[in-house]
Design a protein around this motif. Structure first.
Motif, short mmCIF file in Angstrom:
data_model
loop_
_atom_site.label_atom_id
_atom_site.label_comp_id
_atom_site.label_asym_id
_atom_site.label_seq_id
_atom_site.Cartn_x
_atom_site.Cartn_y
_atom_site.Cartn_z
N GLU A 1 0.82 -1.22 0.00
CA GLU A 1 0.00 0.00 0.00
C GLU A 1 0.85 1.27 0.00
OE1 GLU A 1 -3.82 1.91 2.40
OE2 GLU A 1 -3.35 -0.22 2.55
N LEU A 2 1.99 1.23 0.69
CA LEU A 2 2.84 2.43 0.78
C LEU A 2 3.93 2.47 -0.28
CD1 LEU A 2 3.24 2.90 4.66
CD2 LEU A 2 1.46 3.76 3.14
N GLY A 3 3.98 1.46 -1.12
CA GLY A 3 4.85 1.52 -2.29
C GLY A 3 6.29 1.11 -2.08
N PHE A 4 6.57 0.25 -1.08
CA PHE A 4 7.95 -0.22 -0.94
C PHE A 4 8.01 -1.75 -0.99
CE2 PHE A 4 6.36 0.55 3.37
CZ PHE A 4 6.72 -0.60 4.07
N ASP A 5 7.04 -2.37 -1.62
CA ASP A 5 7.01 -3.82 -1.76
C ASP A 5 8.25 -4.30 -2.53
OD1 ASP A 5 6.07 -6.38 -1.55
OD2 ASP A 5 4.90 -6.27 -3.41
N GLY A 6 8.93 -5.28 -1.98
CA GLY A 6 10.13 -5.81 -2.62
C GLY A 6 11.40 -5.12 -2.21
N ASN A 7 11.29 -4.00 -1.49
CA ASN A 7 12.47 -3.28 -1.01
C ASN A 7 12.77 -3.74 0.42
OD1 ASN A 7 14.35 -1.39 -0.04
ND2 ASN A 7 13.55 0.23 -1.37
N SER A 8 13.64 -4.71 0.55
CA SER A 8 13.92 -5.31 1.86
C SER A 8 14.54 -4.31 2.83
CB SER A 8 14.83 -6.53 1.71
OG SER A 8 16.04 -6.17 1.08
N PHE A 9 15.29 -3.34 2.28
CA PHE A 9 15.91 -2.34 3.16
C PHE A 9 14.85 -1.49 3.86
CE2 PHE A 9 17.42 2.04 3.80
CZ PHE A 9 18.47 1.80 4.68
N ILE A 10 13.85 -1.02 3.11
CA ILE A 10 12.78 -0.20 3.70
C ILE A 10 11.95 -1.03 4.68
CG2 ILE A 10 10.71 1.18 3.24
CD1 ILE A 10 13.25 2.56 2.40
N GLU A 11 11.67 -2.28 4.30
CA GLU A 11 10.93 -3.16 5.20
C GLU A 11 11.68 -3.31 6.53
OE1 GLU A 11 9.69 -6.92 3.70
OE2 GLU A 11 8.90 -6.08 1.83
N GLY A 12 12.99 -3.52 6.44
CA GLY A 12 13.80 -3.64 7.65
C GLY A 12 13.84 -2.35 8.43
N LEU A 13 13.86 -1.22 7.72
CA LEU A 13 13.91 0.08 8.38
C LEU A 13 12.62 0.37 9.14
CD1 LEU A 13 15.74 2.57 8.72
CD2 LEU A 13 14.63 3.57 6.71
N VAL A 14 11.47 0.00 8.56
CA VAL A 14 10.18 0.20 9.23
C VAL A 14 10.16 -0.55 10.56
CG1 VAL A 14 7.71 -0.36 9.10
CG2 VAL A 14 8.86 0.69 7.15
N VAL A 15 10.77 -1.74 10.58
CA VAL A 15 10.82 -2.52 11.81
C VAL A 15 11.90 -1.99 12.76
CG1 VAL A 15 11.26 -4.82 12.78
CG2 VAL A 15 9.94 -4.58 10.66
N SER A 16 13.09 -1.69 12.24
CA SER A 16 14.23 -1.37 13.10
C SER A 16 14.22 0.07 13.63
CB SER A 16 15.55 -1.63 12.36
OG SER A 16 15.66 -0.81 11.22
N ILE A 17 13.51 0.99 12.98
CA ILE A 17 13.49 2.36 13.48
C ILE A 17 12.79 2.42 14.83
CG2 ILE A 17 11.31 3.15 12.43
CD1 ILE A 17 12.91 5.76 11.69
N PHE A 18 11.95 1.44 15.08
CA PHE A 18 11.33 1.28 16.40
C PHE A 18 12.42 1.10 17.47
CE2 PHE A 18 9.99 -1.85 19.60
CZ PHE A 18 8.86 -1.26 20.13
N ILE A 19 13.44 0.29 17.16
CA ILE A 19 14.53 0.06 18.11
C ILE A 19 15.37 1.32 18.30
CG2 ILE A 19 16.63 -1.29 18.50
CD1 ILE A 19 15.35 -3.59 17.01
N ALA A 20 15.58 2.09 17.22
CA ALA A 20 16.33 3.35 17.34
C ALA A 20 15.60 4.31 18.27
CB ALA A 20 16.50 3.99 15.96
N GLY A 21 14.28 4.41 18.12
CA GLY A 21 13.50 5.26 19.02
C GLY A 21 13.56 4.77 20.45
N ALA A 22 13.50 3.45 20.63
CA ALA A 22 13.55 2.88 21.98
C ALA A 22 14.89 3.16 22.65
CB ALA A 22 13.30 1.38 21.91
N PHE A 23 15.98 3.10 21.88
CA PHE A 23 17.30 3.40 22.44
C PHE A 23 17.34 4.85 22.95
CE2 PHE A 23 21.45 5.37 21.77
CZ PHE A 23 22.24 4.60 22.61
N ILE A 24 16.87 5.79 22.15
CA ILE A 24 16.87 7.21 22.56
C ILE A 24 15.96 7.41 23.76
CG2 ILE A 24 16.26 9.56 21.83
CD1 ILE A 24 17.12 8.74 18.99
N GLY A 25 14.79 6.75 23.76
CA GLY A 25 13.88 6.85 24.90
C GLY A 25 14.51 6.33 26.17
N SER A 26 15.21 5.20 26.07
CA SER A 26 15.84 4.61 27.25
C SER A 26 16.94 5.50 27.82
CB SER A 26 16.43 3.24 26.90
OG SER A 26 15.42 2.31 26.61
#
Length: 439
Positions: free
Chosen positions: A23-48
């Motif tokens: 729906e958001l137009g990044f189908d097949g782009n594994s880097f963006i898929e990984g970024l959508v998941v991993s940016i959560f961890i980046a935010g959590a690190f800063i929050g911690s």
């Protein structure tokens, strides 16, 4: 509610990530898929890493309420995202809120809980995480038939945050924090309402004795984590999370769906749900055992069980036995691993660190420890599949087993038992033992 949100956001992308990508137009782009998941961890690190200043200044109750803002905004922004940038910002905000909560919740529970039940009440946060994962996986099953269902799932993530926001209006503030900022009368009211009237004077005396003992350095700073006795606790906290993450929990959870696939459970969401229920069952056992068996024994037994389970899986992979038996042994090893992790390595790590920490640097030690957790979490997620491709799953799992065995040895030699002792008793005993060694 805070840990339910943690678990929910861990699992919420598990099912609908492909629908989101299309729906958001990044189908097949594994880097963006990984970024959508991993940016959560980046935010959590800063929050911690930034949470300790808020906790010290505002107290646990007010910080919990303020922290619902990024959780609510992030969930809503993610749910109505029409571009990758909006989704990334929403996931980052949610991670920021989760990062603060992972530090804050164990501190708050440890500081308001009666000594007798502190371990069991601390384990409820692990149960909340399990229930959040299960809820997101159950809802994720519906996403397979509705490509827009992911928006509903992300909107629903704001509901627990609203409950937390309004629910904390009726919660008490930590009596330890109230004494630290000079609100002794309020602290007495809190102790009388959540512990008992007979505990008031004794508890206030113990808390003030610790505050007086720490009065020479009440203005805590990060530099203090390099000074005894705080250095020792910071070392234990960081080491526990390094050992927890590199014992392979995230890798095993990731690979479990493939393991279940080998025995005919081809539905990934169903396999993940089975894992979530196993995790929940282990957390329930921890709830019962935490204040009976103690932290050190549970932690040691948990890591030994994880090491044995890794041995079972490695033997199943490498031994020339019947294929069906090999798959069944892999399933058995995976279940034992997840169950034993949930009994000790999962809940004890978050409980023991605030218990061992000095009152005035407790928030900073927790911030440091969870920052280490998020870094290790990210590294395991980043390199796990690559290592499996290079070395094979057997050697990687064998390494996880070796780290688990090392963690059990670490628990035996470095973890001080805290069961049945108030936070003040623990702090004063650790300080006095250190001074005796110096003399």
């Amino acid at each position: 509610m805070a840990n339910f949100l943690f678990g929910y956001h861990i699992g919420v992308m598990n099912g609908p990530i492909q629908a989101i990508a299309q729906e958001l137009g990044f189908d097949g782009n594994s880097f963006i898929e990984g970024l959508v998941v991993s940016i959560f961890i980046a935010g959590a690190f800063i929050g911690s890493i930034s949470s300790s200043a808020l906790i010290d200044k505002l107290g646990c109750r007010r910080t919990l309420q303020i922290d619902t803002i990024p959780l609510i905004l992030g969930a809503i922004l993610s749910a109505q995202a029409h571009s990758v940038d909006e989704m990334l910002l929403g996931r980052f905000l949610v991670g920021l809120g989760i990062g603060v909560n992972t530090v804050l919740v164990p501190i708050y529970i440890s500081e308001v809980s009666p000594t007798k039940y502190r371990g069991s009440l601390g384990t409820t946060s692990q149960i909340g995480t399990c229930l959040g994962i299960i809820a997101s996986l159950c809802l994720g099953i519906s996403s397979e038939g509705d490509p827009h269902w992911w928006r509903t799932m992300l909107y629903l993530a704001s509901v627990p945050a609203f409950i937390l926001l309004f629910g904390m209006r009726f919660a008490v503030e930590s009596p330890r924090w109230l004494c630290k900022v000079g609100r002794v009368a309020d602290a007495k009211k809190v102790i009388g309402s959540i512990w008992s009237d007979s505990d008031i004077e004794r508890s206030i005396e113990e808390i003030q004795a610790v505050i007086t003992n720490d009065s020479r350095d009440l203005g805590s700073s990060w530099v203090e984590l390099f000074v005894e006795p705080h250095k020792r606790v910071a070392f234990i906290g960081g080491s526990l999370f390094i050992l927890q993450q590199f014992s392979g929990i995230n890798g095993v959870l990731y690979f479990s769906s493939l393991t279940f696939h080998d025995v005919g459970i081809t539905n990934g969401a169903l396999a993940s749900l089975f894992v979530g229920i196993t995790n929940f069952a282990g957390a329930l056992c921890a709830l019962y055992l935490m204040d009976k068996q103690g932290r050190q024994r549970l932690l040691t037994g948990s890591y030994l069980g994880m090491a044995i389970s890794m041995l079972i899986i490695v033997c199943a992979i490498n031994s020339p036995i019947d294929e069906e038996l090999s798959h069944n042994l892999s399933i058995l090893g995976t279940i034992i691993y997840i169950f034993t992790f949930a009994i000790g390595a999962g809940p004890v790590t978050g409980i023991i660190i605030p218990e061992l920490s000095s009152s005035h640097v407790r928030a900073r030690i927790m911030s440091f420890s969870f920052s280490v957790h998020w870094i290790c979490n990210f590294m395991v997620g980043l390199f796990f599949l690559e290592l499996v491709d290079i070395f094979g799953i057997g050697p990687v799992y064998a390494t996880f087993g070796g780290v688990s065995l090392l963690a059990a040895i670490f628990a035996i030699y470095f973890i001080v038992e805290t069961k049945g002792r108030s936070l003040e008793e623990i702090e004063l005993s650790l300080n006095s033992s250190l001074f005796r060694k110096d003399e």
